[in-house]
Design a protein around this motif. Structure first.
Motif, mmCIF file in Angstrom:
data_model
loop_
_atom_site.group_PDB
_atom_site.id
_atom_site.type_symbol
_atom_site.label_atom_id
_atom_site.label_comp_id
_atom_site.label_asym_id
_atom_site.label_seq_id
_atom_site.Cartn_x
_atom_site.Cartn_y
_atom_site.Cartn_z
ATOM 1 N N LEU A 1 0.716 -1.181 -0.062
ATOM 2 C CA LEU A 1 -0.061 -0.121 0.089
ATOM 3 C C LEU A 1 0.994 1.265 -0.076
ATOM 4 C CD1 LEU A 1 -3.052 0.948 0.297
ATOM 5 C CD2 LEU A 1 -2.540 1.005 2.800
ATOM 6 N N ARG A 2 0.669 2.358 -0.808
ATOM 7 C CA ARG A 2 1.527 3.516 -0.947
ATOM 8 C C ARG A 2 0.667 4.483 -0.413
ATOM 9 N NH1 ARG A 2 3.138 7.358 -5.007
ATOM 10 N NH2 ARG A 2 5.219 7.943 -4.418
ATOM 11 N N VAL A 3 1.156 5.165 0.776
ATOM 12 C CA VAL A 3 0.223 6.441 1.231
ATOM 13 C C VAL A 3 1.115 7.415 0.756
ATOM 14 C CG1 VAL A 3 -0.777 7.156 3.407
ATOM 15 C CG2 VAL A 3 -0.559 4.731 2.945
ATOM 16 N N VAL A 4 0.235 8.576 0.302
ATOM 17 C CA VAL A 4 0.894 9.918 -0.027
ATOM 18 C C VAL A 4 0.208 10.896 0.937
ATOM 19 C CG1 VAL A 4 1.246 11.492 -1.899
ATOM 20 C CG2 VAL A 4 1.061 9.172 -2.384
ATOM 21 N N LEU A 5 1.063 11.459 1.923
ATOM 22 C CA LEU A 5 0.671 12.543 2.824
ATOM 23 C C LEU A 5 0.736 13.729 1.903
ATOM 24 C CD1 LEU A 5 2.418 11.130 5.961
ATOM 25 C CD2 LEU A 5 0.151 10.702 5.036
ATOM 26 N N GLU A 6 -0.417 14.346 1.650
ATOM 27 C CA GLU A 6 -0.438 15.622 0.778
ATOM 28 C C GLU A 6 -1.585 16.506 1.142
ATOM 29 O OE1 GLU A 6 0.671 15.827 -3.796
ATOM 30 O OE2 GLU A 6 -1.047 14.226 -3.309
ATOM 31 N N PRO A 7 -1.186 17.292 2.424
ATOM 32 C CA PRO A 7 -2.349 18.259 2.715
ATOM 33 C C PRO A 7 -2.566 19.384 1.913
ATOM 34 C CG PRO A 7 0.017 18.576 3.818
ATOM 35 C CD PRO A 7 0.231 17.434 3.077
ATOM 36 N N LEU B 1 13.610 3.083 -0.547
ATOM 37 C CA LEU B 1 12.877 2.885 0.684
ATOM 38 C C LEU B 1 13.704 2.644 1.942
ATOM 39 C CD1 LEU B 1 10.280 0.192 -0.693
ATOM 40 C CD2 LEU B 1 10.082 2.832 -0.510
ATOM 41 N N HIS B 2 13.305 3.358 2.976
ATOM 42 C CA HIS B 2 13.872 3.423 4.256
ATOM 43 C C HIS B 2 12.886 3.032 5.535
ATOM 44 C CE1 HIS B 2 17.528 5.693 2.708
ATOM 45 N NE2 HIS B 2 16.538 6.100 1.877
ATOM 46 N N LEU B 3 13.146 1.952 5.972
ATOM 47 C CA LEU B 3 12.560 1.442 6.987
ATOM 48 C C LEU B 3 12.307 2.349 8.095
ATOM 49 C CD1 LEU B 3 10.975 -1.205 7.968
ATOM 50 C CD2 LEU B 3 12.977 -1.769 9.037
ATOM 51 N N VAL B 4 10.853 2.616 8.625
ATOM 52 C CA VAL B 4 10.399 3.552 9.560
ATOM 53 C C VAL B 4 10.016 2.675 10.719
ATOM 54 C CG1 VAL B 4 9.042 5.427 10.456
ATOM 55 C CG2 VAL B 4 9.990 5.519 8.091
ATOM 56 N N VAL B 5 9.071 1.496 10.551
ATOM 57 C CA VAL B 5 8.363 1.000 11.626
ATOM 58 C C VAL B 5 8.340 -0.486 10.954
ATOM 59 C CG1 VAL B 5 6.379 0.363 12.983
ATOM 60 C CG2 VAL B 5 6.897 2.862 12.262
ATOM 61 N N PRO C 1 8.422 19.195 1.267
ATOM 62 C CA PRO C 1 7.451 19.774 2.721
ATOM 63 C C PRO C 1 5.947 19.391 2.387
ATOM 64 C CG PRO C 1 9.208 21.326 1.980
ATOM 65 C CD PRO C 1 9.238 20.145 0.921
ATOM 66 N N ARG C 2 5.646 19.304 1.082
ATOM 67 C CA ARG C 2 4.151 19.258 0.915
ATOM 68 C C ARG C 2 3.599 17.932 0.231
ATOM 69 N NH1 ARG C 2 3.485 24.946 -2.387
ATOM 70 N NH2 ARG C 2 4.283 26.344 -0.712
ATOM 71 N N ARG C 3 4.747 16.921 0.367
ATOM 72 C CA ARG C 3 4.345 15.615 -0.262
ATOM 73 C C ARG C 3 5.278 14.295 0.310
ATOM 74 N NH1 ARG C 3 4.542 12.259 -4.741
ATOM 75 N NH2 ARG C 3 2.270 11.653 -5.746
ATOM 76 N N VAL C 4 4.834 13.702 1.207
ATOM 77 C CA VAL C 4 5.334 12.428 1.699
ATOM 78 C C VAL C 4 4.911 11.196 1.361
ATOM 79 C CG1 VAL C 4 6.253 11.505 3.812
ATOM 80 C CG2 VAL C 4 6.076 14.025 3.730
ATOM 81 N N ALA C 5 5.853 10.294 0.865
ATOM 82 C CA ALA C 5 5.220 8.986 0.466
ATOM 83 C C ALA C 5 5.524 7.847 1.419
ATOM 84 C CB ALA C 5 5.567 8.756 -0.784
ATOM 85 N N LEU C 6 4.579 7.156 2.018
ATOM 86 C CA LEU C 6 5.076 6.076 2.771
ATOM 87 C C LEU C 6 4.613 4.795 2.095
ATOM 88 C CD1 LEU C 6 3.103 7.323 5.929
ATOM 89 C CD2 LEU C 6 5.828 7.456 5.582
ATOM 90 N N PHE D 1 -0.402 -3.147 16.137
ATOM 91 C CA PHE D 1 0.026 -3.070 14.763
ATOM 92 C C PHE D 1 0.761 -4.487 14.391
ATOM 93 C CE2 PHE D 1 3.235 -2.461 11.699
ATOM 94 C CZ PHE D 1 2.671 -1.420 10.657
ATOM 95 N N GLN D 2 0.223 -5.228 13.512
ATOM 96 C CA GLN D 2 0.884 -6.214 12.879
ATOM 97 C C GLN D 2 0.372 -6.631 11.361
ATOM 98 O OE1 GLN D 2 -0.739 -10.038 14.563
ATOM 99 N NE2 GLN D 2 -2.704 -8.949 15.048
ATOM 100 N N GLY D 3 1.351 -7.144 10.869
ATOM 101 C CA GLY D 3 0.987 -7.793 9.225
ATOM 102 C C GLY D 3 1.558 -6.796 8.349
ATOM 103 N N ALA D 4 2.453 -5.983 8.861
ATOM 104 C CA ALA D 4 3.200 -5.095 7.651
ATOM 105 C C ALA D 4 4.339 -4.317 8.253
ATOM 106 C CB ALA D 4 2.310 -3.825 7.109
ATOM 107 N N SER D 5 5.153 -3.599 7.377
ATOM 108 C CA SER D 5 6.082 -2.744 7.874
ATOM 109 C C SER D 5 6.068 -1.402 7.074
ATOM 110 C CB SER D 5 7.627 -3.366 7.659
ATOM 111 O OG SER D 5 7.750 -4.653 8.362
ATOM 112 N N ILE D 6 6.437 -0.415 7.523
ATOM 113 C CA ILE D 6 6.253 0.918 6.975
ATOM 114 C C ILE D 6 7.507 1.578 6.746
ATOM 115 C CG2 ILE D 6 5.510 3.087 7.285
ATOM 116 C CD1 ILE D 6 3.517 2.321 9.502
#
Length: 259
Positions: A33-39, A70-74, A93-98, A57-62
């Protein structure tokens, strides 16, 4: 839910989250799953992203995407740690992709990868450690008069009360101040609530262990900001001292907002 996807598809589901803070719950994680934080705030410069995985939390890594890497966060193993919050700088600053990568699993048992996130600005001391972010606000020192007057205007919570108890958590390097509240002037959420049995208003406020908060008598004006459903201590002058400073500022028209 991962159950709603085509079993043989290799497509990565992509979603855009437009708020500066929120949460995501991914049930039955499958593939990625790709999550784009774009306020939706054109003027905001969000320099720091903080993520707090749920206790179950289980079943995935972030991972966070940086320059095509890709850099591991969680990791899935870290998700169950209480108070575990990961912070990292946002290159754009205006766009972060997880990127959430589902862990291999042999059965269909329910797993949920859920987390809260916050996009922060002007947190120059925020690094990979959430406690540094809190330190930028707590500062472990008394606020000066200008900071006190601004605190009542810009804080997420402003309450008058006394200290009931102070407890220390040496493992997480945190202290909790339990407050008996006389008046709630402002609160972003419902951290300070009325006890049904006694009718007394109470609430916990977090701060850093290194601030060495001790129980003291008298009434205080507690201010601060909320992060991930917790109140973090900012300025907390004695109430009578604050009123003296505020009245003097008001008399000369120097108060930044009405209290």
């Amino acid at each position: 839910s991962g159950l709603s996807w085509e079993p043989r598809s290799r497509a990565v589901e992509q979603i855009h989250l437009r708020c500066t803070e929120g949460s995501l719950e991914w049930m039955y994680p499958a593939r990625a799953l790709r999550v784009v934080l774009e306020p939706n705030l054109a003027s905001a410069q969000h320099t720091t992203v903080c993520i707090k995985p749920a206790s179950d939390f289980q079943g995935a890594s972030i991972y966070v995407e940086r320059a095509g890497q890709l850099h591991l966060v969680v990791s899935e193993a870290e998700g169950a740690q209480p108070h575990h919050v990961s912070c990292f700088s946002a290159q754009t600053p205006r766009r972060v992709a997880l990127f959430l990568q589902a862990s291999p699993q042999r059965d269909i048992s329910r797993r949920t990868a859920s987390f809260q996130y916050e996009l922060l600005s002007n947190q120059s001391t925020a690094g990979p450690d959430f406690k540094k972010m809190a330190l930028a606000e707590a500062m472990c020192r008394p606020c000066d008069n200008v900071e006190l007057l601004m605190a009542i205007c810009s804080s997420d919570f402003v309450v008058k009360g006394s200290i009931r108890n102070v407890s220390h958590d040496s493992v997480n390097h945190m202290s909790q101040v339990d407050v008996s509240v006389q008046r709630v002037y402002r609160q972003k959420n419902t951290i300070f609530q009325q006890d049904e049995a006694s009718g007394e208003w109470r609430g916990p406020i977090q701060t850093l262990l290194r601030c060495k908060v001790k129980k003291g008598g008298g009434d205080f004006l507690f201010t601060g900001n909320e992060h991930f459903g917790e109140a973090w201590l900012g300025c907390a002058p004695r109430f009578k001292d604050f009123m003296f400073i505020y009245q003097a500022a008001r008399d000369r028209g120097a108060n930044p907002c009405e209290f």
